[in-house]
Design a protein around this motif. Sequence first.
Motif: not given
Length: 462
Positions: A11-15, A27-29, A31-38, A120-122
């Motif tokens: 899941x990519x977080x852009x901010x 918050x996403x991690x 829930x055991x989501x793999x997260x990348x950022x930009x 839930x939305x993700x």
Amino acid sequence: MRLGRGHDRARLVVDDVEANVKLLEARLSAEYFEVRTAPNGPDALQICTREGTDVVLLDVMMPGMDGFEVCRKLKSEPRTQHIPVIMVTALDQPSDLLRGLEAGADDFLTKPVDDLALVTRVKNLARLKLLTDEMLMRASTEEQMGVATAMTTGLELAGREGRILLVEDRERAADRLVKALETEQHVTCEPDPARALEAPDGNYDLLIVSLNLENADGLRLCSQVRSLDRTRHLPIMIVVEPGEEARLLRGLDMGVNDYIVRPVDANELLARVRTQIKRKRYTDYLRTRLEQTVEMAVLDPLTALHNRRYMSSHLKTLFEESAHRGRPLSVLVLDIDHFKAINDTHGHDAGDAVLRESACASSAIIRGIDLACRLGGEEFVVVMPDTDIDKAYLVGERLRRCIAAAPFFAGERHGSVEVTASVGVASLEFADDTPDLILRRADQALYCAKRDGRNRVVADAA
């Protein structure tokens, strides 16, 4: 790294604000989501194009390229247009929401972001993305991918003229929704959820359900729609009252695709509806391509009979069933006589026409449980379960007579062509029989029919 959930893309977080990035990432991690950022739009576009992602959480207010522009670029590029985008913003004006939807955003989260709504939305959008990816991978060769991509570039107007089933039992509320939707869509309003579920003409593009029905539970209807085979692919949008977050999240968790909060803004409603209808039509298209791809893998393109590959695997299955049950099984091999002479005299177009007509004749005579295949060239095979050699001989004779009875029409250029066929028949008879042995005996019987003058049926004497 492959996650246990079956996803191997992040899941990519852009901010551009590091604190916001760290907060969403945590918050996403959790829930055991793999997260990348930009940190900005151009980096986000590069990551999506080169590496892919399941969901983009995109800040609106960024310097240089804002979130709206990033979203438009993602949705206009064939390689990234199916990535769900959630706009994360402090903006709460309807005009800002509409601008994001028109840019192609799939949803909005307002800062400060609610943890349960975020997760839930993700999950919901990542699940939809995964289904689309699986269909693309299974249904598409490179050429078909090009066709599918070209098709989606023409979907900008395809979100209109959809068929919508609205379930709302409050007359005034229903009238307001119908009035807004009818400017672009075809709407059927049904106040009774039971009748909506049993609608005989169920070819809808979208189901809109009010969660505030007076005489029924809207969430129960959504659950039933998701559980039925004939409606499980139908997109669902729910209409909720402010403050109904718990029921809204339950709906999203059971597979509801989108929602809108009362009082309903007509422009927002239309934008969300267009998005759902475009996505439905595209997934329907992919599903059709998948079915066509499966057919292409097992059907002969000239005659529309099953091909040799399918025959080999299916004959084995039918053989094992017959042997296990102690039931007869017969195989018929048919060959068009002097087919090379037909090609040489009348041309390959005429030869193809003869093969097609022979296939039609075979299909018209055999039973539904029989398997007709084109083995290759001018040779056909019919596998007949629950058929002994005497009955198989009679089927072969009917086929032979049908083909020889009247000239085949080979097109305006070639006119009529006299055609005959030779047939060999063999059956499952011995404990050590195998599919290959039966086919070989039927082929030997066919050779005898050819040797003895053609236009005849010979049954293997084993």
